[in-house]
Design an enzyme around this catalytic site. Structure first.
Site, mmCIF file in Angstrom:
data_model
loop_
_atom_site.group_PDB
_atom_site.id
_atom_site.type_symbol
_atom_site.label_atom_id
_atom_site.label_comp_id
_atom_site.label_asym_id
_atom_site.label_seq_id
_atom_site.Cartn_x
_atom_site.Cartn_y
_atom_site.Cartn_z
ATOM 1 N N ASN A 109 0.830 -0.920 -0.166
ATOM 2 C CA ASN A 109 0.188 0.381 0.022
ATOM 3 C C ASN A 109 0.613 0.833 -0.426
ATOM 4 O O ASN A 109 1.988 1.453 0.688
ATOM 5 C CB ASN A 109 -0.708 0.039 0.727
ATOM 6 N N HIS A 126 5.703 -0.836 -2.586
ATOM 7 C CA HIS A 126 5.225 0.273 -4.291
ATOM 8 C C HIS A 126 5.604 2.212 -3.910
ATOM 9 O O HIS A 126 4.749 1.985 -4.380
ATOM 10 C CB HIS A 126 3.737 -0.053 -4.586
ATOM 11 N N CYS A 159 11.384 20.086 -9.321
ATOM 12 C CA CYS A 159 12.125 20.609 -8.509
ATOM 13 C C CYS A 159 12.883 21.679 -8.690
ATOM 14 O O CYS A 159 13.952 22.224 -8.776
ATOM 15 C CB CYS A 159 13.175 19.065 -9.169
ATOM 16 N N CYS A 162 17.456 20.239 -9.316
ATOM 17 C CA CYS A 162 17.166 20.786 -10.880
ATOM 18 C C CYS A 162 16.551 21.412 -11.782
ATOM 19 O O CYS A 162 16.907 21.624 -12.636
ATOM 20 C CB CYS A 162 17.939 19.207 -11.279
ATOM 21 N N ASN A 225 -8.095 -12.989 4.853
ATOM 22 C CA ASN A 225 -8.986 -12.723 2.983
ATOM 23 C C ASN A 225 -10.208 -12.492 3.465
ATOM 24 O O ASN A 225 -10.136 -13.731 3.084
ATOM 25 C CB ASN A 225 -8.058 -12.748 1.957
#
Ligand code: OAD
Length: 252
Positions: A109, A126, A159, A162, A225
């Site tokens: 998650n 992730h 950013c 940069c 589950n």
């Protein structure tokens, strides 16, 4: 009652929790479902946004074609998350972190709800929806700070190091996981005594490999589950119930 663990199994699991030294937990979207976060799959439905399947809008190809659309999708998801709170499943797992010699919580998650419940050092396979990352250099920025500072939102954010466009700091379809994160999770999975697999369809590679690694090195594996998954037939126990109802019963 659905989600009620049968007494003999409950006492078996509590015993195993009391004896365990190394515990590994993998969570997926289902652990946040009772907080109100929609899952991607499950219940026969697959997420779609503005008619675009989530695996298309959340893809590396879409990022290359239409970065503003990707920001719009993640801004939409962040806005939904702003109002949501951790649920008893997140809170139970946060309590577990201090009960074992070694405890590793790994999640697919990006919602940050485990940390909001007090979990430390969560391995986020992730990424995290509350962070932006430069498409050019290594610069990262918290989007929580951005709203706290009340700065005007620029999309895409630029950013400060940069000047290139930033992107959500999440893993998109077609991208690799952040360096070292899966390897760390795999090391912890390979050395655990008990492995819990909570609220994941066990369909997405490489996270789906982690419980197999744990099982392959002799860990006792427990799936939680409401629906059966490809892992249900391979784990030691598949508890069909909601994470927020099942996990708090495992008090030990
Ligand atoms: P999925 O949406 O694929 O699966 C969610 C699972 O949670 C389903 O198996 C549901 O049955 C289960 N579930 C629903 N409610 C639950 C509850 N209250 N308690 C426990 N389980 C419940 O989500 P993930 O497996 O996390 O990746 O999906 C993996 C990845 O697919 C996501 O991280 C995301 C997506 O593509 C990226 O975006 C890179």
């Amino acid at each position: 009652m659905p989600g009620q663990i049968e007494p003999a199994l409950l006492s078996e699991l509590r015993g195993r929790l009391r004896d365990a030294r190394r515990v590994f937990v993998l969570t997926g979207a289902g652990v946040s479902a009772e907080s109100g976060v929609p899952t991607f799959r499950g219940g026969g439905n697959t997420a779609v946004w503005k008619g675009i399947p989530f695996d298309v809008i959340s893809s590396a190809g879409m990022l290359a074609r239409d970065l503003p659309a990707v920001w719009e999708w993640f801004d939409y998801r962040r806005k939904l998350l702003c109002e949501l709170q951790p649920n008893p499943a997140h809170r139970t797992l946060a309590l577990w972190q201090d009960k074992f010699a070694h405890f590793r919580l790994t999640t697919q998650n990006i919602d940050g709800l485990h940390a909001a419940a007090g979990s430390r050092d969560v391995l986020e396979l992730h990424g995290n929806i509350w962070n932006a990352r430069c498409t050019n250099c290594a610069e990262r920025r918290s989007l929580k700070d951005e709203s706290d500072e009340g700065e005007p939102e620029e999309r895409p954010p630029i950013c400060r190091s940069c000047g290139h466009a930033m992107r959500p700091d999440v893993v998109l379809f077609g991208e690799l996981l952040p360096e070292g994160v899966f390897e760390q999770a795999a090391t912890d999975a390979a050395s655990c005594d008990l492995c819990f697999v909570v609220g994941t369809s066990s369909l997405v590679y490489p996270a789906m490999r982690l419980p197999e690694i744990a099982s392959g090195t002799g860990a006792y594996t427990i799936e939680i589950n409401p629906e059966l998954t490809p892992f249900s037939g391979r784990c030691d126990v598949a508890i069909q119930g909601r994470a927020g109802e099942v996990l708090p019963q495992l008090e030990f």
